[in-house]
Design a protein around this motif. Structure first.
Motif, PDB file in Angstrom:
ATOM      1  N   LEU A 182       0.773  -1.262  -0.130  1.00 52.16           N
ATOM      2  CA  LEU A 182       0.040  -0.042  -0.082  1.00 52.16           C
ATOM      3  C   LEU A 182       0.674   1.483   0.116  1.00 52.16           C
ATOM      4  N   ASN A 183       1.973   1.102   0.685  1.00 53.21           N
ATOM      5  CA  ASN A 183       2.846   2.308   0.664  1.00 53.21           C
ATOM      6  C   ASN A 183       3.635   2.623  -0.662  1.00 53.21           C
ATOM      7  N   ARG A 184       3.819   1.685  -1.143  1.00 46.85           N
ATOM      8  CA  ARG A 184       4.424   1.760  -2.701  1.00 46.85           C
ATOM      9  C   ARG A 184       3.183   2.284  -3.545  1.00 46.85           C
ATOM     10  N   HIS A 185       2.227   1.870  -3.488  1.00 47.81           N
ATOM     11  CA  HIS A 185       0.919   2.377  -4.372  1.00 47.81           C
ATOM     12  C   HIS A 185       0.700   3.947  -4.208  1.00 47.81           C
ATOM     13  N   LEU A 186       0.547   4.243  -2.659  1.00 52.36           N
ATOM     14  CA  LEU A 186       0.293   5.670  -2.547  1.00 52.36           C
ATOM     15  C   LEU A 186       1.381   6.664  -2.629  1.00 52.36           C
ATOM     16  N   ASN A 187       2.685   6.106  -2.673  1.00 55.16           N
ATOM     17  CA  ASN A 187       3.757   6.899  -3.188  1.00 55.16           C
ATOM     18  C   ASN A 187       3.746   7.390  -4.682  1.00 55.16           C
ATOM     19  N   GLN A 188       3.067   6.651  -5.246  1.00 55.78           N
ATOM     20  CA  GLN A 188       2.756   6.873  -6.939  1.00 55.78           C
ATOM     21  C   GLN A 188       1.895   8.152  -7.364  1.00 55.78           C
ATOM     22  N   TYR A 189       1.130   8.828  -6.080  1.00 53.23           N
ATOM     23  CA  TYR A 189       0.469   9.974  -6.437  1.00 53.23           C
ATOM     24  C   TYR A 189       1.159  11.049  -6.194  1.00 53.23           C
ATOM     25  N   ASP A 190       0.924  12.246  -7.086  1.00 53.18           N
ATOM     26  CA  ASP A 190       1.940  13.263  -7.158  1.00 53.18           C
ATOM     27  C   ASP A 190       1.733  14.250  -5.581  1.00 53.18           C
ATOM     28  N   GLY A 191       2.987  14.482  -5.156  1.00 53.33           N
ATOM     29  CA  GLY A 191       3.058  15.014  -3.899  1.00 53.33           C
ATOM     30  C   GLY A 191       3.108  14.348  -2.528  1.00 53.33           C
ATOM     31  N   MET A 192       3.067  12.917  -2.867  1.00 58.86           N
ATOM     32  CA  MET A 192       2.998  12.065  -1.731  1.00 58.86           C
ATOM     33  C   MET A 192       4.289  11.652  -1.101  1.00 58.86           C
ATOM     34  N   VAL A 193       4.401  11.641   0.016  1.00 61.59           N
ATOM     35  CA  VAL A 193       5.664  11.324   0.923  1.00 61.59           C
ATOM     36  C   VAL A 193       5.266  10.374   1.973  1.00 61.59           C
ATOM     37  N   MET A 194       5.052   9.126   1.561  1.00 58.25           N
ATOM     38  CA  MET A 194       4.751   8.205   2.579  1.00 58.25           C
ATOM     39  C   MET A 194       5.982   7.420   3.219  1.00 58.25           C
ATOM     40  N   HIS A 195       6.287   7.478   4.428  1.00 60.10           N
ATOM     41  CA  HIS A 195       7.203   6.706   5.165  1.00 60.10           C
ATOM     42  C   HIS A 195       6.984   5.541   5.531  1.00 60.10           C
ATOM     43  N   GLY A 196       7.586   4.557   6.079  1.00 59.73           N
ATOM     44  CA  GLY A 196       7.120   3.319   6.559  1.00 59.73           C
ATOM     45  C   GLY A 196       7.147   3.255   8.064  1.00 59.73           C
ATOM     46  N   GLU A 197       7.816   2.239   8.429  1.00 58.74           N
ATOM     47  CA  GLU A 197       7.664   2.030  10.158  1.00 58.74           C
ATOM     48  C   GLU A 197       9.041   2.800  10.638  1.00 58.74           C
ATOM     49  N   VAL A 198       8.495   4.055  11.019  1.00 55.98           N
ATOM     50  CA  VAL A 198       9.725   5.059  11.239  1.00 55.98           C
ATOM     51  C   VAL A 198       9.905   4.748  12.674  1.00 55.98           C
ATOM     52  N   PHE A 199       9.279   4.064  13.563  1.00 55.51           N
ATOM     53  CA  PHE A 199       9.534   3.548  14.933  1.00 55.51           C
ATOM     54  C   PHE A 199       9.845   2.036  15.037  1.00 55.51           C
ATOM     55  N   ASN A 200      10.183   1.488  13.891  1.00 53.45           N
ATOM     56  CA  ASN A 200      10.643   0.134  14.019  1.00 53.45           C
ATOM     57  C   ASN A 200      11.816   0.063  15.053  1.00 53.45           C
ATOM     58  N   PRO A 201      11.747  -0.962  15.979  1.00 50.49           N
ATOM     59  CA  PRO A 201      12.942  -0.941  16.963  1.00 50.49           C
ATOM     60  C   PRO A 201      14.301  -1.267  16.395  1.00 50.49           C
TER      61      PRO A 201
ATOM     62  N   PHE B  81      -1.786   0.829 -10.649  1.00 50.69           N
ATOM     63  CA  PHE B  81      -0.408   1.256 -10.129  1.00 50.69           C
ATOM     64  C   PHE B  81       0.661   0.251 -10.660  1.00 50.69           C
ATOM     65  N   GLU B  82       1.801   0.786 -10.669  1.00 50.07           N
ATOM     66  CA  GLU B  82       2.943   0.258 -10.976  1.00 50.07           C
ATOM     67  C   GLU B  82       3.300  -0.940  -9.952  1.00 50.07           C
ATOM     68  N   THR B  83       3.293  -2.004 -10.074  1.00 54.80           N
ATOM     69  CA  THR B  83       3.431  -3.019  -9.251  1.00 54.80           C
ATOM     70  C   THR B  83       4.873  -3.694  -8.913  1.00 54.80           C
ATOM     71  N   GLU B  84       5.427  -3.169  -7.742  1.00 59.53           N
ATOM     72  CA  GLU B  84       6.931  -3.576  -7.521  1.00 59.53           C
ATOM     73  C   GLU B  84       6.692  -4.799  -6.409  1.00 59.53           C
ATOM     74  N   ILE B  85       5.992  -4.819  -5.724  1.00 57.99           N
ATOM     75  CA  ILE B  85       5.673  -5.735  -4.635  1.00 57.99           C
ATOM     76  C   ILE B  85       4.281  -6.833  -4.992  1.00 57.99           C
ATOM     77  N   LEU B  86       4.664  -7.868  -4.983  1.00 64.68           N
ATOM     78  CA  LEU B  86       3.630  -8.810  -5.333  1.00 64.68           C
ATOM     79  C   LEU B  86       2.924  -9.442  -4.047  1.00 64.68           C
TER      80      LEU B  86
END
Length: 246
Positions: A20-39, A208-213
């Motif tokens: 979902l992260n990769r898909h949403l980052n395909q929209y203009d102006g989107m900066v979606m980070h991942g697990e920023v607080f992963n241990p 969506f351009e699919t990178e993760i299957l």
């Protein structure tokens, strides 16, 4: 200049959050980070580690000033939308103000916990956590079955339900809505477009351009070695237990 819309993705492991992260980052102006607080790592978007001068492995720098770290994430004048993931084992005091802030919109991604747990066991057993479109196809290789540890599943479910209850409590007390997303819909551009509309955008994508299957999942009988123990356990589960499975 349009103001930036902040948001968070409430999710848990093996729910499809990376796709979902990769898909949403395909929209203009989107900066979606991942697990920023992963241990174990700082899950910024790949192009922001250098921009924020914060290497992926420097969790010590992040944890020294977590509130300032969150503020830096949301301070990106070049972005139209900025968000990051919130996972069950990654909540901390710095997250509570984000959840309570009505200006930060909430997306909530869910998957059946049984399916998520089995997927977790398979990823641990195989060492394959993400399947990319460029990865070689190994359909001829037999899938190794995993052992469904009932005690571990119950502990997993308790933690997940506690996390969900905490999130619901905060959102209910602050009277905030959220956008629900199910695992089965993460590859649908209509759902992606609806998310963008919820965040205040107008762009629409037809694919969506699919990178993760998201590989097709065989039935549990082909994936769980102690399948009949698994079936017996869930047949005996109470109505309350089944409700908790979500």
């Amino acid at each position: 200049m349009q103001s930036c819309q902040k948001f968070v993705l409430i999710a848990s492991p093996r729910t499809g959050s990376q796709a979902l992260n990769r898909h949403l980052n395909q929209y203009d102006g989107m900066v979606m980070h991942g697990e920023v607080f992963n241990p174990g790592f700082v899950g910024l978007r790949y192009d922001h580690h250098e921009k924020m001068n914060l290497p992926r492995e420097r969790v010590d720098l992040r944890d020294a000033e977590p509130e300032r770290f969150v503020a830096r994430i949301f301070d990106d004048p070049s972005a139209r939308f900025i968000g990051f993931h919130i996972f069950p084992d990654q909540t901390r005091p710095a997250i509570l103000p984000v959840l309570e802030d009505e200006s930060v919109k909430k997306l909530w991604l869910v998957r059946n916990p049984i399916a998520s747990f089995v997927s977790l066991l398979e990823a641990e057993a195989s060492g394959v956590w993400t399947v990319h479109a460029s990865d070689p196809v190994t359909a001829d290789s037999p899938r190794k079955k995993v052992h469904f540890d009932i005690d571990r599943f119950n502990a997993y479910l308790r933690e997940l339900n506690l996390f969900r209850a905490k999130i619901r409590s905060v959102l209910f007390e602050t009277r905030q809505p959220f956008f629900p997303i199910h695992y089965s819909d993460i590859g649908d551009p209509l759902v992606g477009n609806a998310i963008i509309a919820y965040l205040g955008g107008s762009q629409r994508l037809d694919h969506f351009e699919t990178e993760i299957l998201k590989p097709p999942q065989p039935p549990f009988v082909d994936r769980i070695e102690n399948y009949w123990e698994f079936v017996t356990y869930f047949r005996a589960a109470s109505t309350d237990d089944l409700y908790a499975f979500g």
